[in-house]
Design a protein around this motif. Structure first.
Motif, PDB file in Angstrom:
ATOM      1  N   PRO A 121       0.970  -1.091  -0.021  1.00 41.72           N
ATOM      2  CA  PRO A 121       0.038  -0.023  -0.157  1.00 41.72           C
ATOM      3  C   PRO A 121       0.977   1.169  -0.192  1.00 41.72           C
ATOM      4  O   PRO A 121       2.051   1.322   0.711  1.00 41.72           O
ATOM      5  CB  PRO A 121      -0.747   0.018   1.301  1.00 41.72           C
ATOM      6  CG  PRO A 121      -0.709  -1.493   1.596  1.00 41.72           C
ATOM      7  CD  PRO A 121       0.795  -1.988   0.968  1.00 41.72           C
ATOM      8  N   GLY A 122       0.479   2.352  -0.777  1.00 43.41           N
ATOM      9  CA  GLY A 122       1.216   3.530  -0.821  1.00 43.41           C
ATOM     10  C   GLY A 122       2.330   3.528  -1.598  1.00 43.41           C
ATOM     11  O   GLY A 122       3.104   4.463  -1.673  1.00 43.41           O
TER      12      GLY A 122
ATOM     13  N   ILE B 281      10.502  -4.444  -9.245  1.00 42.38           N
ATOM     14  CA  ILE B 281       8.928  -4.361  -9.931  1.00 42.38           C
ATOM     15  C   ILE B 281       8.009  -4.141  -8.999  1.00 42.38           C
ATOM     16  O   ILE B 281       6.872  -3.750  -9.109  1.00 42.38           O
ATOM     17  CB  ILE B 281       8.409  -5.375 -10.969  1.00 42.38           C
ATOM     18  CG1 ILE B 281       8.218  -6.739 -10.223  1.00 42.38           C
ATOM     19  CG2 ILE B 281       9.297  -5.478 -11.932  1.00 42.38           C
ATOM     20  CD1 ILE B 281       7.675  -7.789 -10.808  1.00 42.38           C
ATOM     21  N   THR B 282       8.609  -3.949  -7.700  1.00 46.35           N
ATOM     22  CA  THR B 282       7.546  -3.623  -6.623  1.00 46.35           C
ATOM     23  C   THR B 282       7.941  -2.699  -5.804  1.00 46.35           C
ATOM     24  O   THR B 282       7.502  -2.425  -4.475  1.00 46.35           O
ATOM     25  CB  THR B 282       7.169  -4.921  -5.665  1.00 46.35           C
ATOM     26  OG1 THR B 282       8.416  -5.529  -5.250  1.00 46.35           O
ATOM     27  CG2 THR B 282       6.285  -5.966  -6.365  1.00 46.35           C
ATOM     28  N   GLY B 283       8.925  -1.796  -6.034  1.00 49.63           N
ATOM     29  CA  GLY B 283       9.209  -0.672  -5.465  1.00 49.63           C
ATOM     30  C   GLY B 283      10.753  -0.655  -4.984  1.00 49.63           C
ATOM     31  O   GLY B 283      11.331   0.539  -4.661  1.00 49.63           O
ATOM     32  N   GLY B 284      11.556  -1.675  -5.208  1.00 50.06           N
ATOM     33  CA  GLY B 284      12.964  -1.665  -4.829  1.00 50.06           C
ATOM     34  C   GLY B 284      13.414  -2.601  -3.741  1.00 50.06           C
ATOM     35  O   GLY B 284      12.543  -2.898  -2.899  1.00 50.06           O
ATOM     36  N   LEU B 285      14.834  -2.679  -3.340  1.00 56.56           N
ATOM     37  CA  LEU B 285      15.244  -3.569  -2.373  1.00 56.56           C
ATOM     38  C   LEU B 285      15.079  -3.200  -1.035  1.00 56.56           C
ATOM     39  O   LEU B 285      14.916  -4.064  -0.016  1.00 56.56           O
ATOM     40  CB  LEU B 285      16.794  -3.876  -2.658  1.00 56.56           C
ATOM     41  CG  LEU B 285      17.151  -4.797  -3.689  1.00 56.56           C
ATOM     42  CD1 LEU B 285      18.727  -4.369  -3.927  1.00 56.56           C
ATOM     43  CD2 LEU B 285      16.787  -6.238  -3.719  1.00 56.56           C
TER      44      LEU B 285
ATOM     45  N   GLY C 237       1.902  -1.309   6.589  1.00 55.71           N
ATOM     46  CA  GLY C 237       0.926  -0.714   5.153  1.00 55.71           C
ATOM     47  C   GLY C 237       0.199   0.653   5.708  1.00 55.71           C
ATOM     48  O   GLY C 237       0.221   1.609   4.760  1.00 55.71           O
ATOM     49  N   ALA C 238       0.099   0.824   6.938  1.00 59.31           N
ATOM     50  CA  ALA C 238      -0.606   2.020   7.354  1.00 59.31           C
ATOM     51  C   ALA C 238       0.331   3.194   7.306  1.00 59.31           C
ATOM     52  O   ALA C 238       0.104   4.421   7.044  1.00 59.31           O
ATOM     53  CB  ALA C 238      -1.096   1.840   8.843  1.00 59.31           C
ATOM     54  N   ALA C 239       1.853   2.731   7.774  1.00 57.81           N
ATOM     55  CA  ALA C 239       2.678   3.944   7.662  1.00 57.81           C
ATOM     56  C   ALA C 239       2.715   4.376   6.179  1.00 57.81           C
ATOM     57  O   ALA C 239       2.787   5.599   5.830  1.00 57.81           O
ATOM     58  CB  ALA C 239       4.088   3.612   8.323  1.00 57.81           C
ATOM     59  N   LEU C 240       2.879   3.350   5.222  1.00 53.51           N
ATOM     60  CA  LEU C 240       3.183   3.713   3.910  1.00 53.51           C
ATOM     61  C   LEU C 240       2.306   4.683   3.255  1.00 53.51           C
ATOM     62  O   LEU C 240       2.110   5.210   2.560  1.00 53.51           O
ATOM     63  CB  LEU C 240       3.545   2.651   3.000  1.00 53.51           C
ATOM     64  CG  LEU C 240       4.873   1.824   3.515  1.00 53.51           C
ATOM     65  CD1 LEU C 240       4.977   0.510   2.536  1.00 53.51           C
ATOM     66  CD2 LEU C 240       6.125   2.742   3.213  1.00 53.51           C
ATOM     67  N   SER C 241       0.893   4.141   3.519  1.00 52.77           N
ATOM     68  CA  SER C 241      -0.331   4.707   2.862  1.00 52.77           C
ATOM     69  C   SER C 241      -0.570   6.036   3.340  1.00 52.77           C
ATOM     70  O   SER C 241      -0.997   7.023   2.538  1.00 52.77           O
ATOM     71  CB  SER C 241      -1.523   3.983   3.437  1.00 52.77           C
ATOM     72  OG  SER C 241      -1.496   2.474   2.816  1.00 52.77           O
ATOM     73  N   ALA C 242       0.157   6.507   4.636  1.00 53.19           N
ATOM     74  CA  ALA C 242       0.047   7.604   5.309  1.00 53.19           C
ATOM     75  C   ALA C 242       1.191   8.713   4.618  1.00 53.19           C
ATOM     76  O   ALA C 242       1.187   9.878   4.870  1.00 53.19           O
ATOM     77  CB  ALA C 242       0.286   7.768   6.764  1.00 53.19           C
TER      78      ALA C 242
END
Length: 353
Positions: free
Chosen positions: A110-111, A252-256, A324-329
């Protein structure tokens, strides 16, 4: 019961992200009533510089006694052995304790902005981690100054363990609503060792008739992984292929910085982020701790499954939800388009637990 966890921070940013992982582990353990005893030990390139030994035997023995191991990152590009190779205690640990399967989830969190068109990426790369093209890393150098060799070794025993883990993972993922399919990446059309690997895969697959399987040449497979990543669920392969493909899967999902992993055998497991020690940013409080924090979640899941401990499973789910909450924020480090520091991401995840 209390779980004994050996912690090996290692080198470079391994130290910083390990601090983040430990902070999250302690917080979630307290929240769910889980007792975890941590033993911090020294190994890596820094240890090699100080003592001449990358991982001392007492440290290696402690790894074997632990219920699980948290591992930061080890190796520094300017610290090398006489043969020119880097210091890699992680390989020694894998070989010593038969940590055959390098399990590396690839999930678009997420995010995180999609790198590809696909917005539903959720598969796992399972990399054989003790033989393959790494089998000859201790072989003597060639006597011919103009020629050097490496060898690829595939054994039935190791391959069967690898595939058993892959099929068990697929069955568990199917129960969780995923496809539960196992795909073998190989080069069986050219290399006889890879043809043998496929033979063993077929034999193990026959023992799991309820699990869908496919076999794909690795060069075609990486193209498919970019064009249609959603087709994959569990992808298993030889060591060197897995080393390369798992980094592509992280990319492909954002990096290492976001990628967790577990080196898993029948009796032992080590959990670590997929990234290296990144000495160029060490000490700057900018490293992405998410890969390590999600590795903590993987460790908790493994302990929960191994000991039938629902507290561990609950803790793992809470860690993933908090990430997920931290990234979404919008709390993201600079490698994924944000401005937050390592410390700020860690604090946000702890607060969301």
């Amino acid at each position: 019961m209390a779980y004994d966890v050996v912690v090996l921070p290692g080198d470079g940013i391994g130290i910083e992200v390990t601090d983040s992982g430990v902070a999250v582990l302690r917080a979630v353990a307290a929240a769910v009533g889980l007792e975890v005893d941590l033993e911090f030990l020294d190994a890596g390139a820094g240890a090699y510089q100080r003592t001449g030994v990358a991982i001392a035997e007492p440290v290696m023995a402690a790894v074997g006694r632990a219920d699980a191991v948290l591992f930061g990152a080890m190796g520094l590009p300017d610290v090398r052995r006489e043969d020119g190779t880097e210091i890699t205690p992680q390989l020694d640990i894998r070989e010593r304790y038969d940590l055959v399967a390098g399990v590396r989830p690839s999930t678009l969190l997420p995010g995180i902005d999609p790198v590809l068109y696909a917005r539903d990426i959720d598969f796992v790369v399972v990399r054989e981690s003790t033989e393959g093209l790494f089998a000859g890393r201790r072989d003597p150098r060639s006597a011919d100054p103009d020629v050097e060799h490496d060898r690829m070794t595939i054994t039935r025993a190791t391959s069967e363990t690898l595939f058993d883990i892959a099929f068990s993972l697929a069955a568990a993922r199917r129960e969780a609503g995923h496809a539960g399919r196992v795909t073998l990446f190989d080069k069986a059309n050219v290399l006889k060792s890879q043809a043998f690997l496929r033979t063993v895969f077929d034999e193990v697959a026959a023992r799991h008739p309820d699990v869908e399987t496919e076999r794909v040449y690795v060069d075609a497979g990486v193209m498919m992984m970019v064009r249609e990543p959603e087709r994959f669920d569990v992808v298993v392969m030889e060591n060197m292929f897995g080393d390369i493909v798992s980094d592509l899967a992280a990319g492909i999902t954002g990096g290492l910085g976001l990628a967790p992993s577990g080196d898993i055998g029948r009796d032992h497991a080590v959990f670590q982020p997929c990234h290296g020690s990144a000495p160029d940013i060490a000490g700057l409080d900018v490293a992405n701790p998410v890969g390590m924090i999600l590795s903590v979640a993987m460790m908790l899941d493994w302990l929960g499954d191994r000991h039938d401990d629902g507290r561990c499973l609950k803790a793992a789910a809470r860690v993933r939800a908090a990430v997920g909450a931290a990234l979404s924020a919008g709390v993201r480090t600079r490698d994924i388009g944000g401005t937050a520091s390592t410390s700020e991401v860690t604090a946000a995840v702890v607060a969301a637990l």
